[in-house]
Design a protein around this motif. Sequence first.
Motif, PDB file in Angstrom:
ATOM      1  N   GLU A  27       0.824  -1.208   0.000  1.00  0.00           N
ATOM      2  CA  GLU A  27       0.000   0.000   0.000  1.00  0.00           C
ATOM      3  C   GLU A  27       0.860   1.263   0.000  1.00  0.00           C
ATOM      4  O   GLU A  27       0.607   2.198  -0.744  1.00  0.00           O
ATOM      5  CB  GLU A  27      -0.929  -0.008   1.223  1.00  0.00           C
ATOM      6  CG  GLU A  27      -1.900   1.135   1.265  1.00  0.00           C
ATOM      7  CD  GLU A  27      -2.978   1.058   0.197  1.00  0.00           C
ATOM      8  OE1 GLU A  27      -3.562   2.106  -0.120  1.00  0.00           O
ATOM      9  OE2 GLU A  27      -3.228  -0.035  -0.335  1.00  0.00           O
ATOM     10  N   ARG A  30       2.458   1.883  -3.343  1.00  0.00           N
ATOM     11  CA  ARG A  30       1.510   2.396  -4.341  1.00  0.00           C
ATOM     12  C   ARG A  30       1.176   3.861  -4.103  1.00  0.00           C
ATOM     13  O   ARG A  30       1.072   4.638  -5.047  1.00  0.00           O
ATOM     14  CB  ARG A  30       0.229   1.566  -4.326  1.00  0.00           C
ATOM     15  CG  ARG A  30       0.409   0.202  -4.924  1.00  0.00           C
ATOM     16  CD  ARG A  30      -0.876  -0.582  -4.925  1.00  0.00           C
ATOM     17  NE  ARG A  30      -0.657  -1.899  -5.519  1.00  0.00           N
ATOM     18  CZ  ARG A  30      -1.451  -2.914  -5.339  1.00  0.00           C
ATOM     19  NH1 ARG A  30      -2.543  -2.810  -4.586  1.00  0.00           N
ATOM     20  NH2 ARG A  30      -1.184  -4.076  -5.903  1.00  0.00           N
ATOM     21  N   LYS A  31       0.975   4.239  -2.830  1.00  0.00           N
ATOM     22  CA  LYS A  31       0.595   5.615  -2.509  1.00  0.00           C
ATOM     23  C   LYS A  31       1.778   6.565  -2.542  1.00  0.00           C
ATOM     24  O   LYS A  31       1.637   7.717  -2.932  1.00  0.00           O
ATOM     25  CB  LYS A  31      -0.057   5.681  -1.125  1.00  0.00           C
ATOM     26  CG  LYS A  31      -1.444   5.105  -1.089  1.00  0.00           C
ATOM     27  CD  LYS A  31      -2.080   5.329   0.250  1.00  0.00           C
ATOM     28  CE  LYS A  31      -3.513   4.823   0.236  1.00  0.00           C
ATOM     29  NZ  LYS A  31      -4.174   5.038   1.530  1.00  0.00           N
ATOM     30  N   LEU A  71       4.037  13.477  -1.342  1.00  0.00           N
ATOM     31  CA  LEU A  71       4.276  12.057  -1.590  1.00  0.00           C
ATOM     32  C   LEU A  71       5.070  11.909  -2.872  1.00  0.00           C
ATOM     33  O   LEU A  71       4.724  12.482  -3.909  1.00  0.00           O
ATOM     34  CB  LEU A  71       2.949  11.299  -1.679  1.00  0.00           C
ATOM     35  CG  LEU A  71       2.112  11.263  -0.401  1.00  0.00           C
ATOM     36  CD1 LEU A  71       0.831  10.474  -0.642  1.00  0.00           C
ATOM     37  CD2 LEU A  71       2.892  10.691   0.751  1.00  0.00           C
ATOM     38  N   GLN A  74       5.596   6.873  -7.439  1.00  0.00           N
ATOM     39  CA  GLN A  74       5.657   5.443  -7.139  1.00  0.00           C
ATOM     40  C   GLN A  74       7.036   4.847  -7.425  1.00  0.00           C
ATOM     41  O   GLN A  74       7.563   4.087  -6.622  1.00  0.00           O
ATOM     42  CB  GLN A  74       4.585   4.699  -7.931  1.00  0.00           C
ATOM     43  CG  GLN A  74       4.478   3.244  -7.559  1.00  0.00           C
ATOM     44  CD  GLN A  74       3.345   2.548  -8.306  1.00  0.00           C
ATOM     45  OE1 GLN A  74       2.762   3.093  -9.243  1.00  0.00           O
ATOM     46  NE2 GLN A  74       3.039   1.339  -7.893  1.00  0.00           N
TER      47      GLN A  74
END
Length: 103
Positions: A27, A30-31, A71, A74
């Motif tokens: 997770e 991916r985030k 963020l 990826q």
Amino acid sequence: MNTTSTINQYFGAKNAPPIRSIFDLIEVSRKGLSKKAVATMARHLGLAHTDLFTILHISARTWQRYTDEKLLPQDVTEKALQLANLYKRGKRCSEIPKNLTAG
């Protein structure tokens, strides 16, 4: 120490979501990890920014544009997670008693 606790330690408890299982790891990959989490890892591992940028395939200018909470993409996150895992394995190998490795 298991994989997830080591990775949590590298990125800092406050900088990245807790990784308790392989599903949490997927997770997060991916985030994306925050810039602050990856910078904390680099500090913890003793990596210079120039080396970090080379490993993550990111330019210094792009890195500077990101806020600490941003963020990362990826592909950059995956490389950071792979780097943390590599250091974890190296640390584990260096802790093997010499009498077990002598042939």
